[in-house]
Design a protein around this motif. Structure first.
Motif, PDB file in Angstrom:
ATOM      1  N   LYS A 124      -2.617  -7.893   2.071  1.00 19.62           N
ATOM      2  CA  LYS A 124      -1.888  -6.928   2.902  1.00 19.62           C
ATOM      3  C   LYS A 124      -2.466  -6.794   4.303  1.00 19.62           C
ATOM      4  CE  LYS A 124      -0.275  -2.849   1.320  1.00 19.62           C
ATOM      5  NZ  LYS A 124      -0.279  -1.402   0.923  1.00 19.62           N
ATOM      6  N   ALA A 128      -0.470  -7.639   7.704  1.00 18.78           N
ATOM      7  CA  ALA A 128      -0.304  -6.620   8.748  1.00 18.78           C
ATOM      8  C   ALA A 128      -0.782  -7.153  10.097  1.00 18.78           C
ATOM      9  CB  ALA A 128      -1.069  -5.356   8.380  1.00 18.78           C
ATOM     10  N   ASP A 184      -1.885  -0.245   7.353  1.00 20.24           N
ATOM     11  CA  ASP A 184      -2.314  -1.254   6.381  1.00 20.24           C
ATOM     12  C   ASP A 184      -3.645  -1.875   6.792  1.00 20.24           C
ATOM     13  OD1 ASP A 184      -0.047  -0.857   4.844  1.00 20.24           O
ATOM     14  OD2 ASP A 184       1.091  -2.447   5.820  1.00 20.24           O
ATOM     15  N   GLU A 187      -6.203   0.761   5.856  1.00 22.62           N
ATOM     16  CA  GLU A 187      -6.354   0.804   4.403  1.00 22.62           C
ATOM     17  C   GLU A 187      -7.193  -0.380   3.919  1.00 22.62           C
ATOM     18  OE1 GLU A 187      -3.411  -0.381   0.912  1.00 22.62           O
ATOM     19  OE2 GLU A 187      -2.780   1.496   1.869  1.00 22.62           O
TER      20      GLU A 187
END
Length: 241
Positions: A124, A128, A184, A187
């Protein structure tokens, strides 16, 4: 277009004999291109059998060249793909996956095979980063690229898919998606992750660079703007703490 196809086939085979069909100027480039990767191979061989670093770098470059090939076909066919199809190809052609993989090559013991495999599978945080790279580039450079007759951009694809939007409205919506993609990135850096922070920082810093380079206009293409000053402050006259 035919020369690009020959180059793409040669890269897919990845040997010098595959470049024999090329015109001389392209053959020279292809051989220099392979020389660079030969140096990478030699460096990884000296690291004690860590050839996987070289293999993943080559794999990333093959994906990049194939993405360029597909973009060129769109251009010659005057094809404007749906937005998601456009992203599927051009997030690769943003170069951010191959840059990430290649940035791991010369790192120390923390660059085991795990982070290479992880990056190749498009986690991810890397998606991103590619998303931000592609959209920031397209938003900043759309008008200029259109004047130069270059290939389509995310702005054009998004406008076609949402026919009631103006160019400025499309850019505004795409920029909002860029800001959301930064969540993202955050995160991926903050949550428990099997990948060490020294490796994740490579992705973070590449993305930060891109965001600055295309923050309002295409500073990468026009470095005489603020970009020149950024480089001076970072490299020529850095702030000493």
């Amino acid at each position: 277009m035919e020369e690009l196809k020959i180059f793409t086939r040669a890269v897919e085979r990845w040997d010098r004999d595959a470049g024999k069909e090329m015109p001389e100027y392209l053959k020279w480039f292809y051989n220099v291109f392979l020389d660079v990767y030969e140096e990478i191979y030699q460096e990884t061989a000296n690291m004690g059998g860590q050839k996987y670093r070289y293999d993943y770098a080559v794999r990333g470059m093959k994906d990049l060249v194939n993405a360029y090939q597909e973009e060129a076909e769109w251009y010659h066919q005057r094809y404007v793909p749906p937005f998601e199809e456009y992203l599927h190809v051009t997030m690769l052609s943003s170069t951010y996956q191959v840059l990430c993989l290649t940035s791991f090559v010369g790192m120390g013991d923390e660059a085991t095979e795990l982070p290479f495999k992880w990056a190749a599978e498009q986690p991810k945080i890397l998606r991103a980063s590619q998303f931000i790279a592609r959209l920031m580039d397209d938003i900043a450079g759309h008008k200029q690229e259109k004047k130069r007759g270059h290939a389509i951009s995310a702005v054009e694809c998004y406008m076609k898919e949402h026919g009631d939007l103006t160019e400025e409205e499309a850019k505004k919506e795409l920029h909002a998606r860029v800001l959301n993609a930064w969540k993202d990135i955050n995160e991926g850096c903050l949550r428990p992750n099997p990948i060490q922070m020294t490796l994740l920082t490579r992705i973070l810093n590449l993305t930060k660079f891109l965001h600055v380079a295309y923050e309002d206009i295409d500073h990468y293409t026009h470095p005489e703007t603020k970009f020149k000053e950024y480089i001076r402050c970072t490299i020529a006259e850095p702030l000493v703490m």
